[in-house]
Design a protein around this motif. Structure first.
Motif, mmCIF file in Angstrom:
data_model
loop_
_atom_site.group_PDB
_atom_site.id
_atom_site.type_symbol
_atom_site.label_atom_id
_atom_site.label_comp_id
_atom_site.label_asym_id
_atom_site.label_seq_id
_atom_site.Cartn_x
_atom_site.Cartn_y
_atom_site.Cartn_z
ATOM 1 N N ILE A 27 6.491 7.694 0.129
ATOM 2 C CA ILE A 27 6.733 8.705 0.943
ATOM 3 C C ILE A 27 8.177 8.436 0.005
ATOM 4 C CG2 ILE A 27 7.868 8.616 3.124
ATOM 5 C CD1 ILE A 27 5.058 6.725 3.178
ATOM 6 N N HIS A 28 8.808 9.458 0.032
ATOM 7 C CA HIS A 28 10.323 9.617 -0.556
ATOM 8 C C HIS A 28 11.250 10.375 0.539
ATOM 9 C CE1 HIS A 28 9.684 9.655 -4.943
ATOM 10 N NE2 HIS A 28 9.570 8.939 -4.061
ATOM 11 N N VAL A 29 12.116 9.908 1.340
ATOM 12 C CA VAL A 29 12.871 10.486 3.290
ATOM 13 C C VAL A 29 13.868 10.809 2.275
ATOM 14 C CG1 VAL A 29 13.031 10.265 5.313
ATOM 15 C CG2 VAL A 29 10.857 9.201 3.910
ATOM 16 N N THR A 30 14.150 12.027 2.678
ATOM 17 C CA THR A 30 15.996 12.749 1.962
ATOM 18 C C THR A 30 16.004 13.669 3.050
ATOM 19 O OG1 THR A 30 16.603 13.926 -0.060
ATOM 20 C CG2 THR A 30 15.408 14.712 1.919
ATOM 21 N N CYS A 31 17.778 13.050 3.453
ATOM 22 C CA CYS A 31 18.937 13.755 4.162
ATOM 23 C C CYS A 31 20.690 14.223 2.722
ATOM 24 C CB CYS A 31 19.480 13.388 4.752
ATOM 25 S SG CYS A 31 19.983 11.595 4.604
ATOM 26 N N GLY A 32 21.475 14.218 3.330
ATOM 27 C CA GLY A 32 22.525 14.597 2.852
ATOM 28 C C GLY A 32 22.751 13.935 1.376
ATOM 29 N N GLY A 33 23.610 12.733 1.859
ATOM 30 C CA GLY A 33 23.838 12.032 1.593
ATOM 31 C C GLY A 33 22.960 10.599 1.373
ATOM 32 N N GLY A 34 22.236 10.554 2.141
ATOM 33 C CA GLY A 34 20.575 8.822 2.107
ATOM 34 C C GLY A 34 21.652 7.936 2.962
ATOM 35 N N ARG A 35 22.291 7.768 3.473
ATOM 36 C CA ARG A 35 23.013 6.713 4.180
ATOM 37 C C ARG A 35 22.689 6.265 6.263
ATOM 38 N NH1 ARG A 35 27.308 3.970 2.477
ATOM 39 N NH2 ARG A 35 28.536 4.260 5.040
ATOM 40 N N HIS A 36 22.525 8.178 6.200
ATOM 41 C CA HIS A 36 22.382 7.889 7.747
ATOM 42 C C HIS A 36 20.832 8.047 8.654
ATOM 43 C CE1 HIS A 36 26.709 7.955 7.324
ATOM 44 N NE2 HIS A 36 26.122 6.995 8.287
ATOM 45 N N ARG A 37 20.409 9.220 8.008
ATOM 46 C CA ARG A 37 19.034 9.988 8.935
ATOM 47 C C ARG A 37 18.245 9.226 8.303
ATOM 48 N NH1 ARG A 37 20.720 16.342 9.050
ATOM 49 N NH2 ARG A 37 22.259 14.963 6.157
ATOM 50 N N SER A 38 18.060 9.633 6.573
ATOM 51 C CA SER A 38 16.582 9.193 5.797
ATOM 52 C C SER A 38 17.060 7.552 6.177
ATOM 53 C CB SER A 38 17.126 9.863 4.498
ATOM 54 O OG SER A 38 18.023 9.155 3.536
ATOM 55 N N VAL A 39 17.625 7.164 5.828
ATOM 56 C CA VAL A 39 17.050 5.245 6.281
ATOM 57 C C VAL A 39 17.213 4.796 7.686
ATOM 58 C CG1 VAL A 39 18.637 3.053 5.990
ATOM 59 C CG2 VAL A 39 19.880 4.839 4.641
ATOM 60 N N GLN A 88 0.792 -1.335 -0.134
ATOM 61 C CA GLN A 88 -0.040 -0.078 0.063
ATOM 62 C C GLN A 88 0.694 1.128 -0.365
ATOM 63 O OE1 GLN A 88 -2.102 -1.684 3.298
ATOM 64 N NE2 GLN A 88 -3.606 -1.070 2.532
ATOM 65 N N THR A 89 2.100 0.861 0.822
ATOM 66 C CA THR A 89 3.406 2.316 0.214
ATOM 67 C C THR A 89 4.733 1.990 -0.276
ATOM 68 O OG1 THR A 89 3.068 3.896 1.248
ATOM 69 C CG2 THR A 89 3.171 2.294 2.954
ATOM 70 N N VAL A 90 5.362 2.476 -0.331
ATOM 71 C CA VAL A 90 6.401 2.531 -0.691
ATOM 72 C C VAL A 90 7.478 3.696 -0.096
ATOM 73 C CG1 VAL A 90 8.713 2.191 -2.825
ATOM 74 C CG2 VAL A 90 6.661 0.472 -2.977
ATOM 75 N N ILE A 91 8.657 3.176 0.155
ATOM 76 C CA ILE A 91 9.412 4.713 0.817
ATOM 77 C C ILE A 91 10.555 4.153 0.817
ATOM 78 C CG2 ILE A 91 9.994 5.358 3.610
ATOM 79 C CD1 ILE A 91 7.598 3.926 4.610
ATOM 80 N N VAL A 92 11.511 5.445 0.381
ATOM 81 C CA VAL A 92 12.445 5.458 -0.546
ATOM 82 C C VAL A 92 13.325 6.833 0.700
ATOM 83 C CG1 VAL A 92 13.672 5.946 -2.875
ATOM 84 C CG2 VAL A 92 11.731 4.692 -3.026
ATOM 85 N N SER A 93 14.257 6.064 1.022
ATOM 86 C CA SER A 93 14.716 7.167 1.417
ATOM 87 C C SER A 93 16.252 7.440 0.544
ATOM 88 C CB SER A 93 15.484 6.819 2.634
ATOM 89 O OG SER A 93 16.398 5.290 1.970
ATOM 90 N N TYR A 94 16.486 8.387 0.540
ATOM 91 C CA TYR A 94 17.684 8.785 -0.931
ATOM 92 C C TYR A 94 17.798 10.163 -0.026
ATOM 93 C CZ TYR A 94 14.874 12.527 -2.361
ATOM 94 O OH TYR A 94 14.205 13.508 -2.283
ATOM 95 N N GLY A 95 19.785 10.740 -1.020
ATOM 96 C CA GLY A 95 20.384 11.882 -0.653
ATOM 97 C C GLY A 95 20.329 12.923 -1.424
ATOM 98 N N ASP A 96 19.592 13.712 -1.171
ATOM 99 C CA ASP A 96 19.834 15.031 -2.003
ATOM 100 C C ASP A 96 21.028 15.232 -2.709
ATOM 101 O OD1 ASP A 96 16.779 15.983 -2.839
ATOM 102 O OD2 ASP A 96 17.476 16.995 -1.075
ATOM 103 N N GLY A 97 22.560 14.896 -2.579
ATOM 104 C CA GLY A 97 23.438 15.190 -2.612
ATOM 105 C C GLY A 97 23.165 14.397 -3.868
ATOM 106 N N HIS A 98 22.651 13.312 -4.194
ATOM 107 C CA HIS A 98 23.026 13.148 -5.270
ATOM 108 C C HIS A 98 22.826 13.007 -6.587
ATOM 109 C CE1 HIS A 98 25.719 9.931 -2.925
ATOM 110 N NE2 HIS A 98 25.127 10.521 -1.996
ATOM 111 N N HIS A 99 21.748 13.823 -6.876
ATOM 112 C CA HIS A 99 21.035 14.724 -8.204
ATOM 113 C C HIS A 99 20.539 13.438 -8.650
ATOM 114 C CE1 HIS A 99 23.171 18.034 -6.417
ATOM 115 N NE2 HIS A 99 23.775 17.585 -6.065
#
Length: 144
Positions: free
Chosen positions: A102-114, A17-28
């Protein structure tokens, strides 16, 4: 090429029903499509903290010590609860015929967003929602 890491959260009810994607904005290479967007950059970034930097450089938000660090950051509960409330409201729309991304972002996508993505997935599963997570940049190098 981007490496995709599927986290431990798989569909719980046979229906995603939902897909959550974490990623880092810094990867463009921001995920495309309509989605509820959660920005975790207001949270403390583990590699930016000199007290834990060396340990965090080689870890990700899938590691228990990183999860504990991010969860202890002021504002964590507010960000997760707000995302959960918005997701549940979208999922409860009468006659809903769409999946909630749901898209969850941080700077690099390795820590906070995950960590936030995993916590949100767990809470949605606890509410009986079928969830799948994807950690788009978890295996990429730390951005400088």
């Amino acid at each position: 090429m981007s490496q995709t890491h599927l986290g431990p959260r798989w569909p719980s009810l046979g229906l995603v029903q939902t897909v959550i994607v974490s990623y880092g904005d810094g990867h463009h290479d921001t995920p495309r499509g309509d989605a509820l967007r959660i920005d975790t950059r207001p949270l403390r970034n583990p590699p930016s903290d000199p007290a834990v930097r060396e340990r965090m450089l080689h870890a990700t938000g899938l590691d228990p010590h990183v999860q504990a660090y991010v969860r202890a950051t002021p504002g964590f509960e507010r960000i997760v609860q707000r995302g959960l409330d918005h997701a549940l409201a979208l999922l409860a729309l009468p006659g809903r015929r769409f999946r909630v991304d749901i898209h969850v972002t941080c700077g690099g996508g390795r820590h906070r967003s995950v960590v936030v993505a995993e916590e949100l997935a767990a809470r949605l599963q606890d509410a009986g929602i079928g969830v799948e997570t994807e950690h788009r940049h978890v295996d990429r190098p730390i951005l400088t």
